[in-house]
Design a protein around this motif. Structure first.
Motif, PDB file in Angstrom:
ATOM      1  N   LEU A 238       0.495  -1.162   0.266  1.00 44.52           N
ATOM      2  CA  LEU A 238       0.164   0.233   0.052  1.00 44.52           C
ATOM      3  C   LEU A 238       1.062   0.800   0.275  1.00 44.52           C
ATOM      4  CD1 LEU A 238      -2.890   1.638   0.453  1.00 44.52           C
ATOM      5  CD2 LEU A 238      -2.986   0.567   2.288  1.00 44.52           C
ATOM      6  N   ALA A 239       1.972   0.975   1.051  1.00 45.42           N
ATOM      7  CA  ALA A 239       3.417   2.192   0.924  1.00 45.42           C
ATOM      8  C   ALA A 239       3.120   2.683  -0.523  1.00 45.42           C
ATOM      9  CB  ALA A 239       3.906   1.943   2.087  1.00 45.42           C
ATOM     10  N   MET A 240       4.157   1.229  -0.992  1.00 46.28           N
ATOM     11  CA  MET A 240       4.688   1.335  -2.506  1.00 46.28           C
ATOM     12  C   MET A 240       3.595   2.397  -3.864  1.00 46.28           C
ATOM     13  SD  MET A 240       7.508   0.890  -1.906  1.00 46.28           S
ATOM     14  CE  MET A 240       7.632   1.912  -0.108  1.00 46.28           C
ATOM     15  N   GLU A 241       2.695   2.059  -3.838  1.00 48.31           N
ATOM     16  CA  GLU A 241       1.228   2.073  -5.171  1.00 48.31           C
ATOM     17  C   GLU A 241       0.126   2.250  -4.013  1.00 48.31           C
ATOM     18  OE1 GLU A 241       2.005  -1.031  -7.923  1.00 48.31           O
ATOM     19  OE2 GLU A 241       2.563  -2.015  -6.693  1.00 48.31           O
ATOM     20  N   PRO A 242       0.076   3.439  -3.456  1.00 51.97           N
ATOM     21  CA  PRO A 242      -1.091   3.542  -2.817  1.00 51.97           C
ATOM     22  C   PRO A 242      -2.708   3.601  -3.493  1.00 51.97           C
ATOM     23  CG  PRO A 242       0.594   5.358  -3.155  1.00 51.97           C
ATOM     24  CD  PRO A 242       1.332   4.542  -3.242  1.00 51.97           C
ATOM     25  N   ARG A 243      -1.941   4.843  -4.898  1.00 58.38           N
ATOM     26  CA  ARG A 243      -3.345   5.053  -5.513  1.00 58.38           C
ATOM     27  C   ARG A 243      -3.999   3.661  -5.832  1.00 58.38           C
ATOM     28  NH1 ARG A 243      -2.135   9.901  -9.326  1.00 58.38           N
ATOM     29  NH2 ARG A 243      -1.902  11.403  -8.197  1.00 58.38           N
TER      30      ARG A 243
END
Length: 468
Positions: A238-243
Motif C-alpha cells: 500500500l505504501a509503495m503503490e497507494p493509488r
C-alpha cells in the motif's frame, strides 16, 4: 449471487475436474466461504504435489481473491474446482480464527512457488513461465535459475502478444513439455484461464502466481523480511503503490473481514458464541485483576533461578493443530534435555509423564505447581483463541503420536485451563480414565457445565490434590 450458489452452479464441472486428478490425502482443510482451503505446512503440500503421476491445479486465496469471487461466479467456480486452494495472507488467517480454526501456515505464492521449484529441480522436473509484460517472464526465469541450481526452465511466454491466441499459447507450452506451468496474469484472469484450459494442458502442476514474475524480475520490490514476518506485507504494498492498492487493501480488507465475520456467525451455534464470550470475559478480567500478582511472580522466578520467566512449549490443540503454550517456568532451564532420563520414574500410568519428586523443579516452581499458578500465562492462549477456559489438558506432540485411536476424540474441542480431569484429581488420574473423562466432556459439554467446572476449579486448586 452467494458463494453457496456459485458452488452449486459449478458442481458438474467439479465432478469432471476431480476425475482428472488423484484426490489429495492426508492434508487438512478449513472451509471458508464454501472453499476448502489447505491447512498444512509447505513441505507437506509440496510432497503431495510431487507425487508421481498426480495432476494438480493450484490456486491461492487471499482477501482480494475472496472479494472478487463474491462478484464473479466464474472465478469462484475456478477456485472451487482447483485441486488445491492455498491460504495467502493475514486476512485468510483471521477468517479461519473467526471460525475457531487456525491455519498451519501462510502459503502465499511468492514464497511457496520458489520452495516448490527448489524441490522440483532436485527431481529433474521442468518449468514454463507464462504471463507478465514482454521480457518480464524471461527476467524472472533468469532469477529463478540463478537462485535454484539445476532448475530447468523450458520456455517463457508473455501475457500480452504471447496470450493473444490461446490455441497457439497452449501448443507452445505443450511442445516444451514442462512438468510445472506458472501463470502470472493477475486475479481473476490467471485462474479462469487455467480452469478453462485444464484439459488441454499437459503440465502435471499448474499454478496461478499473481505478481511473482514482477517480484523476481525486480519490477516490484518486496517488503523487508521483518515486515513479512510481522504479516504486514500488505501495508508495504500500500505504501509503495497507494493509488493502485488503496481500494484493494483499505476498502477491500475491511469488506473481506466483514463478510468473514458474517460467515463465521452463520456457522457458529449459540453455545459456541456464548462459550467464546465466556472465555474472553474470564480471561480478560483475570488478566486485569491478577496483574499485581503476575508481576510479583515474575520477580520471584527471576530471583530463584536463572532463565526466562515464561516457558514456551509446543502443544496440540483443537483438530490436532499445534500451538505455542505459555507457562511460568517452574523448572531448571535444562529440564527438557533431562526429561528422557526421567521417563522411567513417572508416577502416572500411560503416555503422559508425571513425577511427584521431579528433580528439575525449582523451589519457587514447587509452590507454583502446588496451586497451579504456573498455568496462569495460558490466559494469553485463551485470548488468542488457542485454548478455552474449560477443556482437556493440552497434550504434547509426542503424547498425541502415541495415542490409541479412541483418544484422538479429545482433540475435537479446544484444550482448556481447567476441566473434568483437573477438578477430579489431576495427576492422580490415570491416562485411560483421563481419556474417558475428556471424551465424555467433548460429547456433552454445555455452557452450564463449563460454569460448574470453573466453580469446582477453585476448590481443586486450594486442595492441591494431584498437583505436582
Amino acid at each position: 449471487m452467494t458463494f453457496a450458489h456459485h458452488a452449486l452452479a459449478g458442481f458438474a464441472d467439479r465432478r469432471t475436474a476431480s476425475a482428472l486428478s488423484a484426490p489429495v490425502r492426508g492434508i487438512d482443510k478449513i472451509n471458508l466461504f464454501g472453499l476448502d482451503v489447505v491447512s498444512a505446512d509447505a513441505q507437506s503440500v509440496i510432497d503431495e504435489l510431487l507425487v508421481p503421476g498426480r495432476r494438480s491445479r493450484v490456486a491461492f486465496l487471499n482477501a482480494h481473491c475472496a472479494n472478487v469471487a463474491r462478484r464473479d461466479a466464474a472465478y469462484y467456480d475456478a477456485l472451487a474446482t482447483a485441486d488445491m486452494v492455498l491460504p495467502d495472507g493475514i486476512g485468510v488467517e483471521l477468517a479461519g480464527k473467526m471460525q475457531g480454526r487456525r491455519f498451519v501456515a501462510n502459503l502465499n505464492g511468492t514464497d511457496f512457488t520458489p520452495a516448490l521449484l527448489r524441490q522440483a529441480a532436485t527431481r529433474g522436473l521442468t518449468v514454463f513461465l507464462l504471463g507478465g509484460q514482454p521480457g518480464v517472464a524471461d527476467a524472472a526465469a533468469d532469477t529463478l535459475c540463478l537462485k535454484i541450481p539445476g532448475l530447468r526452465v523450458v520456455g517463457t511466454r508473455d501475457g500480452f502478444g504471447g496470450m493473444a491466441n490461446d490455441r497457439a499459447a497452449i501448443a507452445a507450452i505443450n511442445a516444451a513439455q514442462p512438468d510445472i506451468l506458472l501463470v502470472a496474469m493477475g486475479v481473476p484472469k490467471q485462474d479462469l484461464w487455467l480452469a478453462r484450459n485444464a484439459h488441454r494442458l499437459d503440465a502435471r502442476i499448474t499454478l496461478g502466481v499473481g505478481a511473482l514474475f514482477d517480484f523476481l524480475a525486480g519490477r516490484v520490490a518486496r517488503a523487508p523480511l521483518a515486515v513479512r514476518k510481522a504479516k504486514c506485507e500488505w501495508i508495504w504494498r500500500l505504501a509503495m503503490e497507494p493509488r493502485r492498492m488503496a481500494g484493494r487493501y483499505v476498502v477491500g480488507n475491511a469488506t473481506f473481514l466483514a463478510h468473514a465475520a458474517k460467515a463465521a456467525a452463520g456457522k457458529a451455534d449459540r453455545d459456541m458464541i456464548l462459550r467464546r464470550m465466556l472465555d474472553l470475559g474470564f480471561a480478560g478480567s483475570a488478566l486485569v485483576m491478577l496483574a499485581p500478582l503476575l508481576l510479583l511472580l515474575v520477580l520471584a522466578i527471576k530471583l530463584d533461578s536463572r532463565g526466562p520467566v515464561l516457558f514456551r512449549q509446543t502443544r496440540v490443540g483443537k483438530d490436532g493443530t499445534p500451538f505455542t503454550m505459555f507457562k511460568f517456568r517452574s523448572m531448571q532451564i535444562d529440564a527438557e534435555a533431562r526429561r528422557a532420563a526421567l521417563l522411567a520414574q513417572s508416577d502416572r500410568e500411560g503416555v503422559c509423564f508425571k513425577s511427584r519428586n521431579d528433580p528439575r523443579v525449582t523451589r519457587v516452581g514447587r509452590l507454583l505447581r502446588r496451586f497451579s499458578i504456573d498455568e496462569l500465562p495460558q490466559i494469553l492462549n485463551v485470548l488468542r483463541g488457542e485454548m478455552s477456559i474449560v477443556g482437556p489438558r493440552p497434550a504434547l506432540p509426542e503424547e498425541v503420536a502415541a495415542y490409541p485411536a479412541r483418544a484422538l476424540g479429545r482433540l475435537a474441542v479446544r484444550p482448556g485451563l481447567t476441566g473434568v480431569w483437573q477438578v477430579s484429581g489431576r495427576a492422580e488420574i490415570g491416562f485411560d480414565k483421563m481419556i474417558d473423562m475428556d471424551l465424555a466432556y467433548a460429547r456433552s459439554r454445555t455452557v452450564l457445565l463449563d460454569l460448574l467446572l470453573i466453580t469446582m476449579t477453585f476448590r481443586a486448586v486450594l486442595g492441591g490434590r494431584g498437583a505436582y
